[in-house]
Design an enzyme around this catalytic site. Structure first.
Site, short mmCIF file in Angstrom:
data_model
loop_
_atom_site.label_atom_id
_atom_site.label_comp_id
_atom_site.label_asym_id
_atom_site.label_seq_id
_atom_site.Cartn_x
_atom_site.Cartn_y
_atom_site.Cartn_z
N ASP A 36 18.46 44.70 -7.26
CA ASP A 36 18.53 46.11 -7.17
C ASP A 36 17.37 46.97 -7.51
O ASP A 36 16.27 46.57 -7.41
CB ASP A 36 19.47 46.30 -8.63
CG ASP A 36 20.85 46.33 -8.21
OD1 ASP A 36 21.44 46.30 -7.17
OD2 ASP A 36 21.68 46.31 -9.37
N LYS A 58 20.75 51.07 -4.65
CA LYS A 58 21.37 52.25 -4.32
C LYS A 58 20.47 53.46 -4.50
O LYS A 58 19.82 53.35 -5.67
CB LYS A 58 22.78 52.33 -5.20
CG LYS A 58 23.64 51.40 -4.91
CD LYS A 58 24.90 51.87 -5.61
CE LYS A 58 25.93 50.88 -5.47
NZ LYS A 58 25.75 49.75 -6.25
N THR A 119 20.10 45.04 -22.28
CA THR A 119 20.53 46.26 -21.69
C THR A 119 19.57 47.45 -22.00
O THR A 119 18.82 47.52 -22.93
CB THR A 119 22.17 46.62 -22.27
OG1 THR A 119 22.52 47.88 -21.33
CG2 THR A 119 22.13 46.89 -23.48
N MET A 174 23.07 57.04 -17.73
CA MET A 174 23.28 57.68 -16.47
C MET A 174 23.25 59.16 -16.97
O MET A 174 23.05 59.58 -18.14
CB MET A 174 24.15 57.58 -15.54
CG MET A 174 24.16 56.16 -14.92
SD MET A 174 25.55 55.36 -14.29
CE MET A 174 26.35 54.58 -15.66
N1 SAH Z 1 23.25 47.37 -16.47
C1 SAH Z 1 22.25 48.33 -16.81
C2 SAH Z 1 22.63 49.84 -16.62
C3 SAH Z 1 22.86 50.13 -15.01
S1 SAH Z 1 23.11 51.73 -15.07
C4 SAH Z 1 21.84 47.94 -18.30
O1 SAH Z 1 22.41 47.19 -18.72
O2 SAH Z 1 20.85 48.68 -18.67
C5 SAH Z 1 22.05 52.53 -14.93
C6 SAH Z 1 21.42 53.44 -15.96
O3 SAH Z 1 20.95 52.81 -17.03
C7 SAH Z 1 20.20 54.44 -15.44
O4 SAH Z 1 20.84 55.66 -14.99
C8 SAH Z 1 19.93 54.74 -16.81
O5 SAH Z 1 20.67 55.60 -17.75
C9 SAH Z 1 19.99 53.37 -17.66
N2 SAH Z 1 18.77 52.61 -17.58
C10 SAH Z 1 18.48 51.69 -16.82
N3 SAH Z 1 17.29 51.19 -17.04
C11 SAH Z 1 16.79 52.08 -17.92
C12 SAH Z 1 15.18 52.22 -18.34
N4 SAH Z 1 14.50 51.39 -18.05
N5 SAH Z 1 15.06 53.27 -19.08
C13 SAH Z 1 16.08 54.12 -19.25
N6 SAH Z 1 17.28 53.96 -18.91
C14 SAH Z 1 17.73 53.01 -18.12
#
Ligand code: SAH
Length: 527
Positions: A36, A58, A119, A174
Site C-alpha cells: 500500500d 490508493k 496501528t 482519516m
Molecule cells: N490500518 C491502518 C489505518 C489505515 S486508514 C492502521 O492501523 O493504522 C489510513 C489512516 O490511518 C490515515 O488517513 C491516517 O488517519 C492514519 N494513519 C496511518 N498511518 C499514519 C501515520 N503514520 N501517522 C498518522 N496517521 C496515520
C-alpha cells in the site's frame, strides 16, 4: 497444482523498527509483495532480491486501485502457487479492509495468515507522547473513522452523539480534511469546546508533525499549518500530557541520514550512538580488516611479549587482532609478563580489560604526540624496547619519535585494511542521489577509500558534507577534495556525535524528509 499462500501483514505506522518479527520473517520468504501507500521503503528491502514488488495503493491523484483489483491480484498469484505478502499500513484489522480481503480469499479457497501490526493510533500515541488512556482522565479510547464511504454503501452511520458523551479519548483516523465538520458535531453533541486535541501527521516517521489545539480551533490551526494526510486526530485531556512526555521530535539528530563508514562491529557501536540521538545511520563499510604479516614472524614477536618494556596498542583493532593471533597460538594475557602496556584512547583500554589487561598508561589525547609524552612521563625511554602491534601502512610518527628518544622500537603489522569487493546497494544509491545529510569519516584511510569509491562509481563527493573525527583525517579528506563541514574538539566518536548535533542545530531540512515525502497525496478514504 501447488497452492500458494497469502500473508496479510501489518506494516506498522512508518518506523520500520515497529514491525513484528513475524512480518520480517514472512517478508524474507515472499515471492510477491503487494503493498500500500505509506509503507516504509526499507520493508521492501527485506523481501528476497528476486521477489516481485507491486504497489497497489490508493492515491488522491492518478490511478487508484479498486479493492476488487487488489483481491484479484492476490488470488491470481496464490493460485499460481506463489507466497504472497500483502503489506498494509498499521494494523490490517483497523480501517484496513482486512475483512474484505480475507473474505475474498476465503471465498476463493486461498489459504491465508494474518500478521498484526502497530496501528497508527498506537504509533502516534507513543511517538507524540500521548497516552491514549489514563486513570485520571480517560477511562476508554475509541477509534473512529472520520471519513464516510462515497459509494453510498450500507455501513452503519457514526453515532457522534454517543461518541461525544463521556470523557473517553477519541482517535479519528482519516478525516483530517473534515475536521471543520467533525469538531463542531462533537461540540454540538456535548463535548466541551475547550477539550484539547492533537493532530499527528506522519506519526513515527522522521518528519512527524504535531498540531495542537482545542475542539473549538483545531480545524483552523490544521488549515493554517497546511497539514496534509496522513494524519490522525486525538481528542481528549490526555493530549495535554504531551507537554511533559514528548520525546521524539526534540532529539538532536532527528531524521538525519548519516553514512557510517566504519568497519564491522565498530560501525554498529557508532550507529547505536547516532540512533539514540534520533539519527538514521546507513552503514557502508569502506574497509575490511584482515590479519596480515608472515605467520611465523608475527608469532615470534608475540611469543616474547613478556620481554618488551612496553607494548603499545593504538587502536581497538590492534588489540582485537593481537588477541586473535594469541588465541590461535593457544596463549592468553599471561604472555605479557611484566611488559607495561599503553592503550591509546579509552575504548582501546576498555577492550584490553576484557582481555585481562589493565593498561599502565592511557594518554589523555588521541594523537601521536600525546602518546609519546605520556610514555616519557613514565620514565626513561633510552634503551627501552617497545612493541607496537598495529595496522600495516600506519603513520610513522610514533615509532620515529620514540626512536629519537633512544627507544628500540619494533613495529608489528598485524592487520591490514583492504577495500571490500562490493558495497551495499542502498547506501550507494543514497550517495548517488545525494540523499544523505553527512558522511562520517573516522580515519584517514576511510577518507581515502571514500574518495576512491566516489570516483569509481561516478559520485560527486561535493554533494554530501563530510564529518571527520580529527585533524589528520581532516587534512587527508581536504587534500582529496572532500567537503569537510564537521570536526569535533574531542577526537572520539562521542565527540563526533556532539559536533554533528551542533552542525544540524541550524535546523536545515533533512535529506530524508525530502526522500520520504509522499510523491502523491494519499486519499483519506480507505473505509
Ligand atoms: N490500518 C491502518 C489505518 C489505515 S486508514 C492502521 O492501523 O493504522 C489510513 C489512516 O490511518 C490515515 O488517513 C491516517 O488517519 C492514519 N494513519 C496511518 N498511518 C499514519 C501515520 N503514520 N501517522 C498518522 N496517521 C496515520
Amino acid at each position: 497444482m501447488a497452492s500458494g499462500l497469502v500473508y496479510i501483514v501489518g506494516a506498522g505506522p512508518g518506523d520500520p523498527g515497529l514491525v513484528t518479527l513475524r512480518a520480517r520473517e514472512v517478508l524474507a520468504g515472499a515471492e510477491s509483495v503487494i503493498y500500500d501507500n505509506l509503507i516504509h521503503p526499507d520493508l521492501l528491502d527485506w523481501a528476497p532480491e528476486g521477489a516481485e514488488r507491486v504497489w497497489m495503493g490508493k492515491v488522491g491523484h492518478g490511478h487508484q486501485h479498486a479493492q476488487e483489483e487488489i483481491t484479484a491480484a492476490l488470488i491470481e498469484r496464490a493460485r499460481q502457487g506463489r507466497v504472497v505478502v500483502r503489506l498494509k499500513g498499521g494494523d490490517p484489522s483497523i480501517f484496513g479492509r482486512l475483512g474484505e480481503e480475507a473474505e475474498a480469499l476465503a471465498a476463493a479457497g486461498v489459504p491465508f495468515e494474518i500478521v498484526p501490526g502497530v496501528t497508527a493510533a498506537s504509533g502516534a500515541a507513543a511517538y507524540a507522547g500521548i497516552p491514549l488512556t489514563h486513570r485520571d482522565c480517560a477511562p476508554s479510547v475509541t477509534f473512529v473513522t472520520g471519513h464516510r464511504r462515497k459509494d453510498g454503501g450500507k455501513g452503519p452511520d457514526i453515532d457522534w452523539e454517543a461518541l461525544a458523551r463521556g470523557s473517553g479519548t477519541l482517535v479519528l483516523y482519516m478525516g483530517v480534511k473534515h475536521l471543520g465538520e467533525i469538531a463542531p458535531k462533537l461540540v454540538a453533541a456535548g463535548r466541551d469546546p475547550s477539550t484539547p486535541v492533537a493532530v499527528v501527521r506522519r506519526a513515527t516517521w522522521p518528519d512527524q508533525q504535531v498540531v495542537e489545539g482545542t475542539l473549538a480551533d483545531i480545524a483552523e490551526r490544521v488549515a493554517a499549518e497546511g497539514l496534509e494526510p496522513p494524519a490522525l486526530t486525538i481528542v481528549g485531556g490526555v493530549t495535554r500530557l504531551r507537554a511533559q512526555l514528548s520525546w521524539f521530535e526534540g532529539r538532536p539528530l532527528r531524521g538525519r541520514r548519516l553514512l557510517v563508514t566504519r568497519a564491522g562491529h565498530q560501525a554498529g557501536d557508532f550507529s547505536t550512538l547516532l540512533r539514540r540521538r534520533g539519527a538514521l545511520p546507513l552503514e557502508l563499510s569502506l574497509i575490511e580488516l584482515r590479519p596480515c604479516g608472515h605467520k611465523s614472524g608475527v608469532e615470534a614477536s608475540l611469543k616474547k611479549l613478556f620481554a618488551y618494556d612496553w607494548v603499545v596498542f593504538s587502536s581497538v583493532n590492534a588489540v582485537e587482532f593481537t588477541f586473535r593471533r594469541l588465541g590461535e597460538m593457544g596463549l592468553d594475557a599471561r604472555c605479557f609478563g611484566a611488559a607495561r602496556v599503553c592503550a591509546v584512547g579509552p575504548k582501546t583500554a576498555e577492550l584490553l580489560v576484557t582481555k585481562g589487561i589493565r593498561a599502565d598508561v592511557v594518554p589523555a589525547q588521541y594523537v601521536a604526540e600525546a602518546l609519546v609524552e605520556a610514555l616519557k612521563a613514565e620514565g626513561e625511554l633510552r634503551g627501552a624496547s617497545v612493541l607496537i602491534p598495529r595496522a600495516k601502512d600506519a603513520r610513522e610518527v610514533v615509532p620515529e619519535e620514540l626512536q629519537k628518544l633512544g627507544a628500540r622500537v619494533e613495529v608489528l603489522p598485524i592487520y591490514e585494511n583492504v577495500r571490500p569487493e562490493t558495497y551495499p546497494a542502498a547506501a550507494l544509491d543514497a550517495l548517488r542521489r545525494g540523499e544523505l545529510d553527512a558522511v562520517t569519516l573516522a580515519s584517514s584511510s576511510a577518507a581515502k577509500s571514500y574518495a576512491a569509491l566516489c570516483q569509481e562509481h561516478g559520485i560527486d563527493p561535493k554533494r554530501v558534507a563530510c564529518a571527520v573525527i580529527g585533524p589528520a583525517t581532516k587534512t587527508t579528506a581536504e587534500d582529496l577534495g572532500l567537503p569537510v563541514a564537521v570536526m569535533p574538539a574531542e577526537y572520539t566518536l562521542e565527540g563526533m556525535v556532539g559536533a554533528l548535533e551542533e552542525y544540524f542545530a541550524g535546523g536545515q531540512r533533512s535529506a530524508l524528509s525530502r526522500r520520504l515525502e509522499p510523491k502523491t497525496t494519499p486519499v483519506e478514504a480507505d473505509s
